[in-house]
Design a protein around this motif. Sequence first.
Motif, PDB file in Angstrom:
ATOM      1  N   GLU A  41     -14.273 -10.487  -6.546  1.00  0.00           N
ATOM      2  CA  GLU A  41     -14.288  -9.142  -4.893  1.00  0.00           C
ATOM      3  C   GLU A  41     -15.273  -9.507  -3.735  1.00  0.00           C
ATOM      4  N   ALA A  42     -16.219  -9.880  -4.385  1.00  0.00           N
ATOM      5  CA  ALA A  42     -17.442 -10.674  -3.355  1.00  0.00           C
ATOM      6  C   ALA A  42     -17.234 -11.414  -2.130  1.00  0.00           C
ATOM      7  N   SER A  43     -16.056 -12.147  -3.126  1.00  0.00           N
ATOM      8  CA  SER A  43     -15.937 -13.518  -2.170  1.00  0.00           C
ATOM      9  C   SER A  43     -14.142 -12.954  -0.832  1.00  0.00           C
ATOM     10  N   SER A  44     -13.686 -12.102  -1.191  1.00  0.00           N
ATOM     11  CA  SER A  44     -12.102 -11.406  -0.937  1.00  0.00           C
ATOM     12  C   SER A  44     -11.813 -12.198   0.728  1.00  0.00           C
ATOM     13  N   ASP A  45     -10.924 -12.439   0.866  1.00  0.00           N
ATOM     14  CA  ASP A  45      -9.901 -13.170   1.845  1.00  0.00           C
ATOM     15  C   ASP A  45      -9.410 -11.601   1.429  1.00  0.00           C
ATOM     16  N   ILE A  46      -8.909 -11.288   3.260  1.00  0.00           N
ATOM     17  CA  ILE A  46      -8.071 -10.138   3.333  1.00  0.00           C
ATOM     18  C   ILE A  46      -6.794 -11.187   3.942  1.00  0.00           C
ATOM     19  N   LEU A  47      -6.247 -10.932   2.933  1.00  0.00           N
ATOM     20  CA  LEU A  47      -4.523 -10.824   3.406  1.00  0.00           C
ATOM     21  C   LEU A  47      -3.586 -10.907   4.419  1.00  0.00           C
ATOM     22  N   HIS A  48      -3.732 -11.437   5.690  1.00  0.00           N
ATOM     23  CA  HIS A  48      -3.174 -10.623   6.852  1.00  0.00           C
ATOM     24  C   HIS A  48      -1.826 -10.223   6.516  1.00  0.00           C
ATOM     25  N   ASN A  49      -1.040 -11.802   6.751  1.00  0.00           N
ATOM     26  CA  ASN A  49       0.790 -11.966   6.254  1.00  0.00           C
ATOM     27  C   ASN A  49       1.208 -11.004   5.086  1.00  0.00           C
ATOM     28  N   VAL A  91       5.099 -10.528   8.752  1.00  0.00           N
ATOM     29  CA  VAL A  91       4.422 -10.300   7.798  1.00  0.00           C
ATOM     30  C   VAL A  91       5.425  -9.972   6.381  1.00  0.00           C
ATOM     31  N   ASP A  92       4.758 -10.607   5.261  1.00  0.00           N
ATOM     32  CA  ASP A  92       6.602  -9.853   4.146  1.00  0.00           C
ATOM     33  C   ASP A  92       5.463  -8.410   4.125  1.00  0.00           C
ATOM     34  N   LEU A  93       6.157  -8.072   3.889  1.00  0.00           N
ATOM     35  CA  LEU A  93       6.542  -6.567   2.902  1.00  0.00           C
ATOM     36  C   LEU A  93       6.900  -6.688   1.764  1.00  0.00           C
ATOM     37  N   ASN A  94       6.169  -6.341   0.432  1.00  0.00           N
ATOM     38  CA  ASN A  94       6.667  -6.801  -1.271  1.00  0.00           C
ATOM     39  C   ASN A  94       6.659  -4.613  -0.569  1.00  0.00           C
ATOM     40  N   VAL A  95       7.689  -4.627  -0.895  1.00  0.00           N
ATOM     41  CA  VAL A  95       8.367  -3.002  -1.213  1.00  0.00           C
ATOM     42  C   VAL A  95       8.499  -2.922  -2.599  1.00  0.00           C
ATOM     43  N   VAL A  96       7.557  -1.569  -3.435  1.00  0.00           N
ATOM     44  CA  VAL A  96       8.354  -1.113  -4.488  1.00  0.00           C
ATOM     45  C   VAL A  96       8.389  -0.043  -5.060  1.00  0.00           C
ATOM     46  N   ASP A  97       9.536   0.475  -5.329  1.00  0.00           N
ATOM     47  CA  ASP A  97       9.972   2.104  -6.200  1.00  0.00           C
ATOM     48  C   ASP A  97       9.818   2.525  -6.953  1.00  0.00           C
ATOM     49  N   THR A  98       9.635   3.449  -6.975  1.00  0.00           N
ATOM     50  CA  THR A  98       8.519   4.137  -8.101  1.00  0.00           C
ATOM     51  C   THR A  98       9.760   5.494  -8.364  1.00  0.00           C
TER      52      THR A  98
END
Length: 336
Positions: free
Chosen positions: A15-23, A83-90
Amino acid sequence: HRFSSAASPQVEQNEASSDILHNIRNLAVIAHVDHGKTTLMDRLLKQCGNSLLQERTMDSISLERERGITIASKYTSMSWGGVDLNVVDTPGHADFGGEVERVIGMVEGAILVVDAGEGPLAQTKFVVAKALKFGLRPILLLNKVDRPTVTAERCGEVESMIFDLFANLGATEEQLEFPVLYASAKEGWASRTFVKVPKEEERNMAPLLDAVLKFVPPPKGDLKAPFQMLVSMMERDNYFGRILTGRIASGQVRVGERVHGLRVKGSGGEVIEVGKVVKLMKKRGTTIVPVDSAGAGDIVSLCGLSNPSIGHTVSAVEITTPLPATIMDPPTISMT
Ligand code: GDP
């Protein structure tokens, strides 16, 4: 968190060295049954060009034909603005409480679909409670605006009902400032302002997809840390054995690499299997696409281990501490 005692120094370090995954954006679509989730998903896929014909790559055709492989788990991905959108159905129903939490634990955002004629109903309340509890800031989509009874005034009323619902469920100030869009999933359009009949060139889903990029935060995760993934969905395949689907918490995974299957035991973990990743796949639209590697923040399906199940961790061989599972107490709200 039931398994919070399992949080390891390793995880904290990640958590301390997190990359922000903009894509990447991970989001759930939540709604009361019949409010238009399926119709909306279909329109979003079409808008992103993920129609069956366009996405049937040679690879995915051969994979499905030769092995008859299918992934029934309710998630898919599409691409919008690079940008890759991962969409989950709930599932909306209270009977699936555990599943709802697992799925919501995979994402950073949500589209809350509400039939503007009907307003929020029991399952709306149920899924909203879960989403708010997990810190999501849903985008409100007032659907079925094409219906004759749905006026601007009616939409205003429903917006206040949703505001009150959020407030009653203990939403934070930020969650209370939810963006609102108006849509006819059936006619295939969404708009940032209320309209009954949009202009021809505005009859599309672009405003909603743009809102997703704007309001759903990108996932975070350390790409250079060792690989770790919490299994959130699992199914069996005759040829490949278990298909384990989850969101990658850290690191990267490649086909051919050796990984652990781990489960929580006491305050630590237990290795239940060591094996090789024989296949990595992503759902793209309604098709399965094999991939060579996947990284932190992404949602992927992995084959090669035969023992791990939902709530277990798949990790690089150097990690022997499982991820905390996203199992929480059910919210204390009435369903009436
Ligand atoms: P789900 O249960 O949330 O997945 O809902 P569906 O997508 O299956 O939609 C339920 C019903 O509502 C179907 O008959 C749809 O055709 C209809 N529907 C969905 N979106 C709209 C809309 O924007 N306008 C109208 N008039 N009907 C809609």
